[in-house]
Write a protein that holds these residues in place. Structure first.
Motif, short mmCIF file in Angstrom:
data_model
loop_
_atom_site.label_atom_id
_atom_site.label_comp_id
_atom_site.label_asym_id
_atom_site.label_seq_id
_atom_site.Cartn_x
_atom_site.Cartn_y
_atom_site.Cartn_z
N UNK A 174 -6.29 21.95 -13.33
CA UNK A 174 -4.98 22.61 -13.32
C UNK A 174 -3.95 21.76 -14.07
N UNK A 175 -3.91 20.48 -13.78
CA UNK A 175 -2.95 19.57 -14.43
C UNK A 175 -3.21 19.53 -15.94
N UNK A 176 -4.47 19.50 -16.34
CA UNK A 176 -4.85 19.46 -17.75
C UNK A 176 -4.34 20.71 -18.47
N UNK A 177 -4.57 21.88 -17.88
CA UNK A 177 -4.11 23.12 -18.49
C UNK A 177 -2.58 23.17 -18.56
N UNK A 178 -1.90 22.71 -17.50
CA UNK A 178 -0.44 22.67 -17.50
C UNK A 178 0.08 21.75 -18.60
N UNK B 122 -1.70 30.45 -23.97
CA UNK B 122 -0.82 29.36 -23.55
C UNK B 122 -0.98 28.09 -24.39
N UNK B 123 -1.82 28.14 -25.43
CA UNK B 123 -1.93 26.96 -26.28
C UNK B 123 -2.15 27.28 -27.75
N UNK B 124 -2.50 28.50 -28.08
CA UNK B 124 -2.71 28.88 -29.48
C UNK B 124 -1.35 29.15 -30.12
N UNK C 58 5.76 33.96 -27.40
CA UNK C 58 5.72 34.31 -25.98
C UNK C 58 6.13 33.17 -25.06
N UNK C 59 6.04 31.95 -25.54
CA UNK C 59 6.20 30.78 -24.68
C UNK C 59 7.60 30.58 -24.13
N UNK D 173 5.76 31.41 -17.26
CA UNK D 173 5.27 30.44 -16.27
C UNK D 173 4.48 31.14 -15.17
N UNK D 174 4.97 32.27 -14.71
CA UNK D 174 4.24 33.02 -13.67
C UNK D 174 2.92 33.57 -14.23
N UNK D 175 2.93 33.99 -15.47
CA UNK D 175 1.71 34.50 -16.09
C UNK D 175 0.69 33.37 -16.26
N UNK D 176 1.16 32.20 -16.64
CA UNK D 176 0.27 31.04 -16.77
C UNK D 176 -0.36 30.71 -15.41
N UNK D 177 0.46 30.69 -14.37
CA UNK D 177 -0.04 30.38 -13.03
C UNK D 177 -1.08 31.41 -12.58
#
Length: 195
Positions: free
Chosen positions: A87-91, A164-166, A172-173, A179-183
């Motif tokens: 989770x931390x890595x993806x965040x 969330x990274x491309x 969109x970022x 943030x809610x969509x990422x979670x």
């Protein structure tokens, strides 16, 4: 030209190249512009980077490596269980990309162009997917993840979080709901990996 007070190093050249790219963009920036910014001849720059393409490749690699180093620290944080680490890595990956896009939009746009013509992006993606695989394997070993093929799972996690990274999704970022969509995506992925 007056010789620079500091010795000319690849790092100084890459820093100057970032400034030049920020100022002129990838279509107009030249090695001569970089040399001028450093107060040296363009031949001096070519002694460190044989071609303009090699210089652009190096500056792109340097930019991507900054993110990789931050993610490697999380990967090797042994105190956390694999799900928390993942989770931390993806965040961290998401925040790094968001900050690059939001804090320096000119340079971010330049890097989007450079990445399209660079082979270092493939190496970068292999590194990121490899880190994901290591965390998933760790989770399997800990009994936290139930995954038969950690390599396939790592690629799936990378692909599922592309929004969330491309850089293609950078617009969109800054949206309020991102943030809610990422979670929601991260929670779903972690539930799917759990034993």
């Amino acid at each position: 030209m007056t010789p620079p007070s500091d010795p000319l190093t690849p790092e100084r050249i890459l820093e100057a190249t970032e400034d030049v790219l920020r100022r002129y963009g990838p279509a107009k920036a030249t090695v001569v512009d970089v040399a001028r910014a450093l107060g040296v001849s363009h031949g001096s720059v070519y002694r460190h980077f044989r071609t303009k393409a090699a210089l652009r490749e190096a500056v792109t690699g340097r930019w991507l490596t900054r993110t990789e180093l931050a993610l490697t620290e999380i990967l090797h944080a042994s105190a956390q269980p694999a799900p928390a680490k993942l989770r931390k890595w993806l965040e961290t990956l998401f925040e790094a990309k968001r900050h690059k896009a939001g804090d320096d939009p000119e340079l971010f746009a330049t890097y989007e162009v450079l990445m399209g013509e660079s082979t270092v992006i493939e190496k970068h993606i292999r590194e990121l997917v490899g880190q994901l695989r290591e965390m998933i394997e760790e989770g399997v070993t800990e009994g936290q993840f139930a995954v038969d093929d950690p390599a396939a799972a790592a690629q799936a996690v990378f692909d599922a979080t592309a929004r969330f990274h491309d850089p293609a999704y950078a617009a969109d970022w800054q949206k309020p709901a991102i943030a809610a969509e990422f979670t929601a995506v991260t929670d779903l992925l972690l539930r799917g990996l759990r034993a």
